[in-house]
Design a protein around this motif. Structure first.
Motif, PDB file in Angstrom:
ATOM      1  N   SER A  33       0.861  -1.436  -0.129  1.00  0.00           N
ATOM      2  CA  SER A  33       0.009  -0.220  -0.213  1.00  0.00           C
ATOM      3  C   SER A  33       0.966   1.538   0.151  1.00  0.00           C
ATOM      4  CB  SER A  33      -0.858   0.075   1.220  1.00  0.00           C
ATOM      5  OG  SER A  33       0.223   0.071   2.428  1.00  0.00           O
ATOM      6  N   SER A  34       0.414   2.161  -0.305  1.00  0.00           N
ATOM      7  CA  SER A  34       0.735   3.601  -0.424  1.00  0.00           C
ATOM      8  C   SER A  34       0.989   3.938   0.985  1.00  0.00           C
ATOM      9  CB  SER A  34       0.362   5.227  -1.541  1.00  0.00           C
ATOM     10  OG  SER A  34      -0.923   4.921  -1.274  1.00  0.00           O
ATOM     11  N   SER A  35       1.399   5.339   1.297  1.00  0.00           N
ATOM     12  CA  SER A  35       1.849   5.883   2.234  1.00  0.00           C
ATOM     13  C   SER A  35      -0.553   6.727   3.155  1.00  0.00           C
ATOM     14  CB  SER A  35       2.506   7.250   2.926  1.00  0.00           C
ATOM     15  OG  SER A  35       2.034   7.576   1.707  1.00  0.00           O
ATOM     16  N   LYS A  68      -3.781   3.466  -0.051  1.00  0.00           N
ATOM     17  CA  LYS A  68      -4.019   3.172  -0.819  1.00  0.00           C
ATOM     18  C   LYS A  68      -3.511   1.806  -1.540  1.00  0.00           C
ATOM     19  CE  LYS A  68      -4.577   3.955  -6.273  1.00  0.00           C
ATOM     20  NZ  LYS A  68      -4.236   4.445  -7.177  1.00  0.00           N
ATOM     21  N   SER A 124      -9.106   1.137  -0.711  1.00  0.00           N
ATOM     22  CA  SER A 124      -7.743   0.784  -0.529  1.00  0.00           C
ATOM     23  C   SER A 124      -8.104   0.522   1.614  1.00  0.00           C
ATOM     24  CB  SER A 124      -7.914   2.723   0.565  1.00  0.00           C
ATOM     25  OG  SER A 124      -8.950   3.159   1.238  1.00  0.00           O
ATOM     26  N   LEU A 141      -1.881  -0.898  -3.109  1.00  0.00           N
ATOM     27  CA  LEU A 141      -0.870  -1.329  -5.058  1.00  0.00           C
ATOM     28  C   LEU A 141      -0.855  -2.509  -5.887  1.00  0.00           C
ATOM     29  CD1 LEU A 141       1.477   1.538  -4.052  1.00  0.00           C
ATOM     30  CD2 LEU A 141      -0.492   2.412  -5.288  1.00  0.00           C
TER      31      LEU A 141
END
Length: 186
Positions: free
Chosen positions: A151-153, A156, A180, A158
């Motif tokens: 996941s992104s910071s 979300k 997310s 990925l």
């Protein structure tokens, strides 16, 4: 006496004819010798010098110059041949200089080409190593029996593996952009 006079006249005529023939022969011989020396001096000698000069130039001696020391048509030939030889020398010097520059540039290009070949080899090795690493990662991630995700910071999602999709009943890749971690873990 008339007969003696006629014989005397015939003898004098014969002697005169012989004398005229001898003198004519001597004059013709003298004219022939003078003509030979004239031709030798005026035509053959300059022609030989010009021919020798041309042979020397044709053998690569571009320093050759013809010096006839004349003020006639031969002088025009001398000037033209010497000018031609100077032009050939200038052209040869320019070609030699150009060849030297090309050789220098060729050596520099060979060095640069060798450097580029080594750089390409290194990049190909790196690319192959990266592809192998990606393949190992993909197999590890996809074949993992644990539910895995990236996941992104901001939360979300990925990427996720099939076990993650099964566990949380998500559609197969690609996930819609709105998914997310907040959707899964409220």
């Amino acid at each position: 006496t008339a007969h003696a006079t006629k014989q005397e006249i015939n003898r004098i005529t014969n002697n005169s004819t012989k004398t005229v023939a001898i003198i004519s022969f001597i004059v013709a011989l003298t004219i022939s010798l003078l003509t030979f020396f004239f031709i030798q001096h005026q035509i053959r000698k300059p022609m030989r010098l010009v021919t020798d000069g041309i042979k020397s130039v044709s053998q690569g001696n571009l320093e050759t110059r013809i010096d006839l020391k004349r003020k006639d048509e031969w002088n025009n030939i001398e000037i033209a041949l010497n000018k031609m030889t100077e032009d050939l020398q200038d052209s040869y010097d320019r070609l030699r200089s150009g060849n030297e520059q090309l050789s220098t540039m060729n050596r520099a290009l060979e060095v640069r080409s060798n450097m580029l070949e080594k750089e390409i080899e290194q990049r190909l090795e790196i690319e192959n190593a990266l592809l192998e690493s990606e393949e190992r990662y993909r197999r590890f991630f996809d074949d993992d029996i644990a539910a895995s995700f990236i996941s992104s910071s901001t939360g979300k999602i990925l990427a996720c593996n099939p076990e993650f999709n099964k566990m949380f009943k998500l559609p197969q890749d690609p996930l819609p952009a709105e998914y997310s971690l907040k959707n899964i873990f409220p």
